[in-house]
Design a protein around this motif. Structure first.
Motif, PDB file in Angstrom:
ATOM      1  N   PHE A   1      58.427 107.386  55.018  1.00 31.47           N
ATOM      2  CA  PHE A   1      58.393 106.565  53.814  1.00 31.47           C
ATOM      3  C   PHE A   1      59.592 106.946  52.942  1.00 31.47           C
ATOM      4  N   VAL A   2      60.453 105.976  52.673  1.00 32.21           N
ATOM      5  CA  VAL A   2      61.690 106.202  51.940  1.00 32.21           C
ATOM      6  C   VAL A   2      61.506 105.771  50.493  1.00 32.21           C
ATOM      7  N   PHE A   3      61.885 106.638  49.554  1.00 32.97           N
ATOM      8  CA  PHE A   3      61.684 106.388  48.131  1.00 32.97           C
ATOM      9  C   PHE A   3      62.993 106.426  47.354  1.00 32.97           C
TER      10      PHE A   3
ATOM     11  N   ILE B   1      43.962 111.828  44.012  1.00 30.93           N
ATOM     12  CA  ILE B   1      44.177 112.884  45.007  1.00 30.93           C
ATOM     13  C   ILE B   1      45.634 113.322  44.938  1.00 30.93           C
ATOM     14  N   TYR B   2      45.864 114.625  44.960  1.00 27.04           N
ATOM     15  CA  TYR B   2      47.217 115.168  44.963  1.00 27.04           C
ATOM     16  C   TYR B   2      47.517 115.749  46.336  1.00 27.04           C
ATOM     17  N   ARG B   3      48.708 115.443  46.829  1.00 31.46           N
ATOM     18  CA  ARG B   3      49.133 115.966  48.119  1.00 31.46           C
ATOM     19  C   ARG B   3      50.601 116.375  48.058  1.00 31.46           C
ATOM     20  N   CYS B   4      50.933 117.457  48.758  1.00 30.69           N
ATOM     21  CA  CYS B   4      52.318 117.899  48.895  1.00 30.69           C
ATOM     22  C   CYS B   4      52.879 117.389  50.213  1.00 30.69           C
ATOM     23  N   TYR B   5      54.101 116.857  50.167  1.00 24.99           N
ATOM     24  CA  TYR B   5      54.791 116.459  51.386  1.00 24.99           C
ATOM     25  C   TYR B   5      56.225 116.964  51.331  1.00 24.99           C
ATOM     26  N   THR B   6      56.631 117.622  52.396  1.00 26.63           N
ATOM     27  CA  THR B   6      58.004 118.095  52.478  1.00 26.63           C
ATOM     28  C   THR B   6      58.967 116.914  52.580  1.00 26.63           C
ATOM     29  N   ILE B   7      60.092 117.029  51.938  1.00 29.52           N
ATOM     30  CA  ILE B   7      61.132 116.006  52.016  1.00 29.52           C
ATOM     31  C   ILE B   7      61.801 116.123  53.384  1.00 29.52           C
ATOM     32  N   SER B   8      61.785 115.043  54.143  1.00 33.36           N
ATOM     33  CA  SER B   8      62.421 115.077  55.464  1.00 33.36           C
ATOM     34  C   SER B   8      63.876 114.638  55.408  1.00 33.36           C
ATOM     35  N   ALA B   9      64.281 114.021  54.309  1.00 32.51           N
ATOM     36  CA  ALA B   9      65.661 113.563  54.145  1.00 32.51           C
ATOM     37  C   ALA B   9      66.584 114.740  53.842  1.00 32.51           C
ATOM     38  N   SER B  10      67.881 114.482  53.923  1.00 30.86           N
ATOM     39  CA  SER B  10      68.881 115.488  53.581  1.00 30.86           C
ATOM     40  C   SER B  10      69.339 115.316  52.137  1.00 30.86           C
ATOM     41  N   PRO B  11      69.566 116.417  51.408  1.00 29.93           N
ATOM     42  CA  PRO B  11      70.080 116.305  50.043  1.00 29.93           C
ATOM     43  C   PRO B  11      71.505 115.767  49.985  1.00 29.93           C
ATOM     44  N   THR B  12      72.153 115.657  51.139  1.00 34.18           N
ATOM     45  CA  THR B  12      73.507 115.102  51.169  1.00 34.18           C
ATOM     46  C   THR B  12      73.515 113.584  50.994  1.00 34.18           C
ATOM     47  N   ARG B  13      72.337 112.961  51.035  1.00 29.90           N
ATOM     48  CA  ARG B  13      72.214 111.518  50.827  1.00 29.90           C
ATOM     49  C   ARG B  13      71.283 111.307  49.630  1.00 29.90           C
ATOM     50  N   PRO B  14      71.795 111.497  48.408  1.00 31.80           N
ATOM     51  CA  PRO B  14      70.948 111.696  47.232  1.00 31.80           C
ATOM     52  C   PRO B  14      70.353 110.436  46.610  1.00 31.80           C
ATOM     53  N   ASP B  15      70.722 109.249  47.089  1.00 35.30           N
ATOM     54  CA  ASP B  15      70.200 108.038  46.454  1.00 35.30           C
ATOM     55  C   ASP B  15      68.745 107.769  46.808  1.00 35.30           C
TER      56      ASP B  15
ATOM     57  N   CYS C   1      65.064 109.621  48.911  1.00 33.70           N
ATOM     58  CA  CYS C   1      64.450 110.755  49.597  1.00 33.70           C
ATOM     59  C   CYS C   1      63.325 110.187  50.458  1.00 33.70           C
ATOM     60  N   SER C   2      62.866 110.955  51.406  1.00 30.96           N
ATOM     61  CA  SER C   2      61.826 110.444  52.296  1.00 30.96           C
ATOM     62  C   SER C   2      60.854 111.542  52.661  1.00 30.96           C
ATOM     63  N   ILE C   3      59.638 111.116  52.980  1.00 30.65           N
ATOM     64  CA  ILE C   3      58.630 112.009  53.544  1.00 30.65           C
ATOM     65  C   ILE C   3      58.193 111.418  54.880  1.00 30.65           C
ATOM     66  N   THR C   4      57.811 112.256  55.809  1.00 25.35           N
ATOM     67  CA  THR C   4      57.403 111.806  57.136  1.00 25.35           C
ATOM     68  C   THR C   4      55.985 112.298  57.362  1.00 25.35           C
ATOM     69  N   VAL C   5      55.054 111.356  57.575  1.00 23.83           N
ATOM     70  CA  VAL C   5      53.620 111.648  57.519  1.00 23.83           C
ATOM     71  C   VAL C   5      52.954 111.306  58.847  1.00 23.83           C
ATOM     72  N   LYS C   6      52.206 112.243  59.373  1.00 27.03           N
ATOM     73  CA  LYS C   6      51.415 112.025  60.588  1.00 27.03           C
ATOM     74  C   LYS C   6      50.012 111.571  60.194  1.00 27.03           C
ATOM     75  N   ARG C   7      49.520 110.565  60.889  1.00 33.02           N
ATOM     76  CA  ARG C   7      48.151 110.113  60.642  1.00 33.02           C
ATOM     77  C   ARG C   7      47.173 111.200  61.105  1.00 33.02           C
TER      78      ARG C   7
END
Length: 367
Positions: free
Chosen positions: A38-40, A67-81, A83-89
């Motif tokens: 999911f790209v934000f 509900i609050y959930r933590c998700y690691t950013i899967s995107a690189s900080p070199t592309r700052p416009d 960010c994305s998270i990658t989620v497994k069902r």
């Protein structure tokens, strides 16, 4: 200057969740049969700054519940416009299933962060060598770090070792292969437990073992090691490294597990109970929605007391950092020492982090 402190490019402003915590979904990408990215982007023209490996905490409204959930950013900080998270069902997972089934481009979520210490920007290898070991969806922080190294054309000796159930479950397989081909300082290896329907696996098979580790990275004892994945996976890797004589001062791990109370958390709760001073006052903690009541000593965080009583509540870091356990305090007084997982305006509105809030009176919590 690391990514966390780098200034925004001229003409741009940094995204600041204190000013505007709304992120807009720009794209949804299918990675595997049960994993989506999911790209934000911010609502206004702003850029993200974070260390690769850090996470965001999201606020979800699902079936009338926050509900609050933590998700690691899967995107690189070199592309700052973006960010994305990658989620497994996750089977019966309320958030992952809602994201997969209902969340679309154009929809919005509240988020705060970035947070976390799990990054090679914060644990630099003296040898310049790194070993990234992941299992399942634990691949996401490793992907952020590797993407950053690739984008910056860094000659950073990186071994990327990922364990999956089948070849159909390998996330980012094509992109990792491409990065490895074009930047020879990045070496990638996958371990699969079994074949997938219609696709056999010719590589390393079974559960990750010490022999596989020696074959993939014979110099692993010289490397800074980062591990992320399910708790049993990380426990096994940790024991494997300890048994091999690895210097555990160079071992770093990250996990967000909302479905179970880990052995480490159980041990912490038991230790806290044993060490509790006999003279400590005890207060009544009521969870209004579930009608559960627990007794909590004044020197024990509410979350620990609740888990000791058998309640299963969302939590992750247990240090006041991630915000996963954020809850509305209906009444009562608490003492709370946190590490940035809650904002002052949320505290003013009656929110607390139950992992680091100790009662100073009877307390009623809206859960």
């Amino acid at each position: 200057m690391d990514q966390a402190t780098a200034p925004a490019p001229t003409g741009f402003h940094l995204w600041d969740p204190e000013e505007d915590d709304i992120l807009v979904c720009r794209a949804v990408r299918e990675e595997t049969h049960d994993v989506k990215t999911f790209v934000f982007a911010p609502r206004t023209r702003r850029r993200f700054v974070f260390d690769p490996g850090q996470f965001l905490t999201f606020e979800f409204e699902i079936d009338g519940e926050t509900i609050y959930r933590c998700y690691t950013i899967s995107a690189s900080p070199t592309r700052p416009d973006t960010c994305s998270i990658t989620v497994k069902r996750v089977p019966n997972g309320p958030v992952s299933n809602w994201l997969h089934d209902h969340f679309k481009p154009g929809m919005t979520l509240k988020a705060t962060g970035p947070m976390g210490e799990f990054s090679w920007a914060r644990h630099v290898s003296a040898s310049g060598k790194y070993l990234l070991i992941s299992g399942g969806s634990g691949v996401t922080p490793m992907m952020s770090m590797t993407r950053a190294a690739y984008d910056l054309a860094e000659i950073r000796d990186t071994v990327f070792l990922h364990a999956a159930r089948t070849p159909a479950d390998i996330v980012f397989e094509d992109e990792l292969a491409m990065m490895s081909r074009r930047n020879r300082s990045i070496r990638v290896a996958h371990v699969c437990e079994s074949d997938a329907p219609g696709r056999s696996w010719p590589g390393l098979r079974g559960r990750l073992s010490a022999g596989m580790l020696e074959a993939v990275a014979p110099d692993f004892r010289e490397r800074e090691v980062f591990v992320c994945g399910p708790s049993p996976f990380m426990n096994a890797v940790r024991a494997m490294l300890q048994g091999a004589g690895f210097d555990m001062a160079r071992y770093h791990e990250e996990s967000f597990n909302f479905e179970e109370l880990s052995p480490g958390e159980k041990a912490e709760v038991e230790t806290a109970a044993e060490e509790m001073a006999p003279a400590a006052r005890t207060f009544r903690i009521e969870f209004a929605k579930t009608k559960r009541v627990v007794e909590c000593p004044e020197d024990m965080p509410i979350l620990e007391a609740a888990k000791r009583a058998g309640l299963r509540l969302p939590s992750s870091c247990t240090k006041g950092l991630c915000g996963t356990c954020k809850s509305k305090k209906v009444s009562g007084e608490v003492e709370m020492t946190h590490q940035g997982g809650i904002r002052q305006r949320e505290i003013d509105a009656g929110q607390i982090l139950i992992c680091c809030a100790k009662p100073r009176s009877d307390v009623v919590i809206e859960r």
